[in-house]
Design an enzyme around this catalytic site. Structure first.
Site, PDB file in Angstrom:
ATOM      1  N   HIS A  21       0.840  -1.208   0.000  1.00  0.00           N
ATOM      2  CA  HIS A  21       0.000   0.000   0.000  1.00  0.00           C
ATOM      3  C   HIS A  21       0.872   1.254   0.000  1.00  0.00           C
ATOM      4  O   HIS A  21       0.518   2.260   0.599  1.00  0.00           O
ATOM      5  CB  HIS A  21      -0.987  -0.009   1.180  1.00  0.00           C
ATOM      6  CG  HIS A  21      -2.080  -1.028   0.988  1.00  0.00           C
ATOM      7  ND1 HIS A  21      -3.171  -0.798   0.187  1.00  0.00           N
ATOM      8  CD2 HIS A  21      -2.212  -2.284   1.475  1.00  0.00           C
ATOM      9  CE1 HIS A  21      -3.949  -1.876   0.194  1.00  0.00           C
ATOM     10  NE2 HIS A  21      -3.391  -2.802   0.965  1.00  0.00           N
ATOM     11  N   ASP A  29       2.342   1.971  -3.208  1.00  0.00           N
ATOM     12  CA  ASP A  29       2.521   2.331  -4.629  1.00  0.00           C
ATOM     13  C   ASP A  29       1.600   3.442  -5.097  1.00  0.00           C
ATOM     14  O   ASP A  29       1.851   4.044  -6.135  1.00  0.00           O
ATOM     15  CB  ASP A  29       2.454   1.096  -5.556  1.00  0.00           C
ATOM     16  CG  ASP A  29       1.089   0.468  -5.674  1.00  0.00           C
ATOM     17  OD1 ASP A  29       0.214   0.736  -4.822  1.00  0.00           O
ATOM     18  OD2 ASP A  29       0.879  -0.315  -6.616  1.00  0.00           O
ATOM     19  N   SER A  40     -11.457 -19.157 -21.956  1.00  0.00           N
ATOM     20  CA  SER A  40     -10.567 -19.383 -20.816  1.00  0.00           C
ATOM     21  C   SER A  40     -10.768 -20.792 -20.271  1.00  0.00           C
ATOM     22  O   SER A  40     -11.898 -21.194 -19.963  1.00  0.00           O
ATOM     23  CB  SER A  40     -10.862 -18.384 -19.703  1.00  0.00           C
ATOM     24  OG  SER A  40     -10.195 -18.815 -18.521  1.00  0.00           O
ATOM     25  N   GLY A  54      -8.359 -15.885  -7.086  1.00  0.00           N
ATOM     26  CA  GLY A  54      -8.691 -14.945  -6.000  1.00  0.00           C
ATOM     27  C   GLY A  54      -7.628 -14.882  -4.919  1.00  0.00           C
ATOM     28  O   GLY A  54      -7.915 -14.550  -3.775  1.00  0.00           O
ATOM     29  N   GLY A  64      -4.832 -13.040  -4.792  1.00  0.00           N
ATOM     30  CA  GLY A  64      -4.073 -11.799  -4.618  1.00  0.00           C
ATOM     31  C   GLY A  64      -2.660 -11.908  -5.178  1.00  0.00           C
ATOM     32  O   GLY A  64      -1.772 -11.169  -4.777  1.00  0.00           O
ATOM     33  N   SER A  84      -2.191 -11.453  -8.325  1.00  0.00           N
ATOM     34  CA  SER A  84      -2.304 -10.611  -9.532  1.00  0.00           C
ATOM     35  C   SER A  84      -2.626 -11.353 -10.811  1.00  0.00           C
ATOM     36  O   SER A  84      -1.978 -11.147 -11.848  1.00  0.00           O
ATOM     37  CB  SER A  84      -1.023  -9.798  -9.746  1.00  0.00           C
ATOM     38  OG  SER A  84      -0.904  -8.858  -8.757  1.00  0.00           O
ATOM     39  N   SER A  85      -3.648 -12.196 -10.761  1.00  0.00           N
ATOM     40  CA  SER A  85      -4.026 -12.863 -12.006  1.00  0.00           C
ATOM     41  C   SER A  85      -4.546 -11.844 -13.026  1.00  0.00           C
ATOM     42  O   SER A  85      -4.311 -11.995 -14.226  1.00  0.00           O
ATOM     43  CB  SER A  85      -5.050 -13.966 -11.752  1.00  0.00           C
ATOM     44  OG  SER A  85      -6.116 -13.461 -11.013  1.00  0.00           O
ATOM     45  N   ASP A 141       1.718  -4.127  -9.530  1.00  0.00           N
ATOM     46  CA  ASP A 141       1.473  -5.473 -10.054  1.00  0.00           C
ATOM     47  C   ASP A 141       1.904  -5.583 -11.520  1.00  0.00           C
ATOM     48  O   ASP A 141       2.640  -6.499 -11.909  1.00  0.00           O
ATOM     49  CB  ASP A 141      -0.012  -5.838  -9.927  1.00  0.00           C
ATOM     50  CG  ASP A 141      -0.495  -5.737  -8.498  1.00  0.00           C
ATOM     51  OD1 ASP A 141       0.350  -5.670  -7.587  1.00  0.00           O
ATOM     52  OD2 ASP A 141      -1.722  -5.704  -8.285  1.00  0.00           O
TER      53      ASP A 141
HETATM   54  C1  GLA Z   1      -3.080  -4.374  -5.051  1.00  0.00           C
HETATM   55  C2  GLA Z   1      -2.899  -3.259  -6.079  1.00  0.00           C
HETATM   56  C3  GLA Z   1      -1.457  -2.730  -6.054  1.00  0.00           C
HETATM   57  C4  GLA Z   1      -1.026  -2.364  -4.634  1.00  0.00           C
HETATM   58  C5  GLA Z   1      -1.338  -3.497  -3.657  1.00  0.00           C
HETATM   59  C6  GLA Z   1      -1.080  -3.105  -2.220  1.00  0.00           C
HETATM   60  O1  GLA Z   1      -2.322  -5.481  -5.406  1.00  0.00           O
HETATM   61  O2  GLA Z   1      -3.215  -3.720  -7.372  1.00  0.00           O
HETATM   62  O3  GLA Z   1      -1.332  -1.631  -6.934  1.00  0.00           O
HETATM   63  O4  GLA Z   1      -1.608  -1.154  -4.225  1.00  0.00           O
HETATM   64  O5  GLA Z   1      -2.689  -3.917  -3.751  1.00  0.00           O
HETATM   65  O6  GLA Z   1       0.286  -2.915  -1.989  1.00  0.00           O
END
Ligand code: GLA
Length: 393
Positions: free
Chosen positions: A34, A36, A67, A124, A126, A128-129, A174
């Site tokens: 948190h 960025d 998919s 789901g 986290g 970053s899919s 991400d």
């Molecule tokens: C998500 C957002 C990122 C970043 C993180 C927290 O992954 O996509 O840009 O803010 O939360 O660090």
């Protein structure tokens, strides 16, 4: 892997010439959470798990998407014409968003394509899919249509699409980690300037374990925007006293000096996290350079405490996963990773303790939460690539 995917592609879309295979990774953030969207630093790395894409250019304007993670949806058809922002929870809005974003930058996609995706990032989680799909799509468009964009542009286009097409207010971490990934290295990125450095991840035989709480994000998305708004409000209050562009411009001492400008206890805590987490990230990268893994781990632990107590983005599942990890001998550091509210934790664990970690944390998590978590010992991989130009495994 790609042979199977190509076979599936041909079964769905028919055989034909010039079918190309691609891959884009997922990411894990080691520290700098948190920060960025607060002009701070982050320290993520790309994973060897991610999204595979098989694509073929079409002569008409049709888009046909399939998919393998959503087989039931079948082939989803649309057109390259008339793409416009759509925040509905439909996976095709990620590739479409990227095509739209290319158009917004003067690179209009005028021909259609057939695209099959398969992701092996846990759903789901986290990891970053969605950013993985965005960067993958950008990479494919560049390769198929010859657009002149760098990998860094692909990150910015992905973020632009997510912000403006999908309506998700994410930062740059991400997409940057995915587009710029490098095997065995983490990326030390200053999100205020996009200046970055690769830091070799010398873990002295320790492993990175991702522990998935299996608590899906959802509600989290609205809380994410709430945290951003709280930080923006705190910044505006601080700016009445000092000339800063972002919370990342302050260190702990300066924050102590000016924090009275913030007129609300909650906002003070949010801003404190952003400032302290940024400073922790700077120290953690320094510690890694000095091969002080112990300090690196302590900073990871402190990051979790701050995300739990000041930023309040953890919750029972993430806290249990981390607190149980801290009890295991051989754990160097453990914290939540990503946006929070669910998803995964990241732990650095001595190699000889990996099995005990998975057994012990797994058992305690299930007892306390009532359902099981999942554990992945991960490797740090490269950014996106075209698979048929490298030797197949
Ligand atoms: C998500 C957002 C990122 C970043 C993180 C927290 O992954 O996509 O840009 O803010 O939360 O660090």
């Amino acid at each position: 892997m790609q042979e199977k995917l190509i076979a599936k592609f041909e079964e769905i879309f028919g055989a034909g010439a010039d079918v190309r295979s691609y891959f884009a990774p997922g990411r894990v953030n080691l520290i700098g959470e948190h920060t960025d969207y607060n002009g701070g630093h982050v320290f993520p790395c790309a994973l060897t798990i991610g999204t595979y894409g098989i694509a073929r250019k079409r002569e008409d304007k049709k888009l046909r998407f399939y998919s393998m993670n959503f087989d039931k949806l079948g082939v989803l058809e649309s057109s390259v014409e008339g793409l416009k922002p759509d925040n509905a929870a439909n996976w095709t809005n990620y590739p479409k968003g990227v095509m739209w974003a290319f158009g917004e930058r003067g690179m209009k996609v005028t021909q259609g394509m057939d695209l099959l995706l398969y992701g092996n990032i846990p759903n789901g989680s986290g990891l970053s899919s969605s950013a993985s799909v965005e960067v993958l799509t950008g990479y494919i468009l560049r390769d198929l249509f010859g657009f002149s964009v760098t990998n860094q542009d692909l990150a910015l286009i992905g973020q632009y699409a997510e912000n403006n097409f999908n309506g998700v207010n994410c930062g740059i971490m991400d997409q940057f980690a995915i587009a710029m990934g490098k095997a065995d290295h983490a990326i030390f990125l200053d999100t205020a300037t996009l200046h970055y450095e690769y830091a070799p991840l010398k873990l002295d035989g320790a492993k990175i374990i991702i522990s998935c709480t299996n608590k899906k994000r959802g509600l989290g998305d609205s809380k994410y925007n709430e945290r951003r708004a709280e930080c923006e409000a705190a910044l505006a209050e601080l700016q009445t006293q000092t000339n800063i562009r972002s919370l990342g411009d302050l260190d702990e001492k300066q924050f102590a000096q000016y924090q009275n400008a913030i007129k609300d206890e909650t906002r003070i805590k949010r801003a404190k996290h952003a400032v302290y987490e940024n400073q922790r990230t700077l120290r953690a990268v320094e510690a890694l350079k000095n091969q002080d893994l112990k300090l690196f781990g302590e900073l990871m632990n402190a990051s979790h405490v701050s995300l739990r107590d000041d930023y309040e983005v953890t919750g029972k599942e993430l806290d249990t996963m981390v607190e149980e990890a801290w009890k295991v001998d051989g754990v160097i550091g453990s914290r939540m990773t990503g946006a929070g509210f669910g998803g995964c934790t990241v732990s650095i664990v001595k190699e000889e303790a990996v099995d005990a970690f998975i057994a012990q944390v797994g058992k305690a998590y299930k007892e306390k939460i009532g359902y099981a978590g999942d554990f992945y010992v991960v490797e740090i991989g490269d950014g996106p690539c075209r698979l048929d130009t490298i030797k197949a495994n």
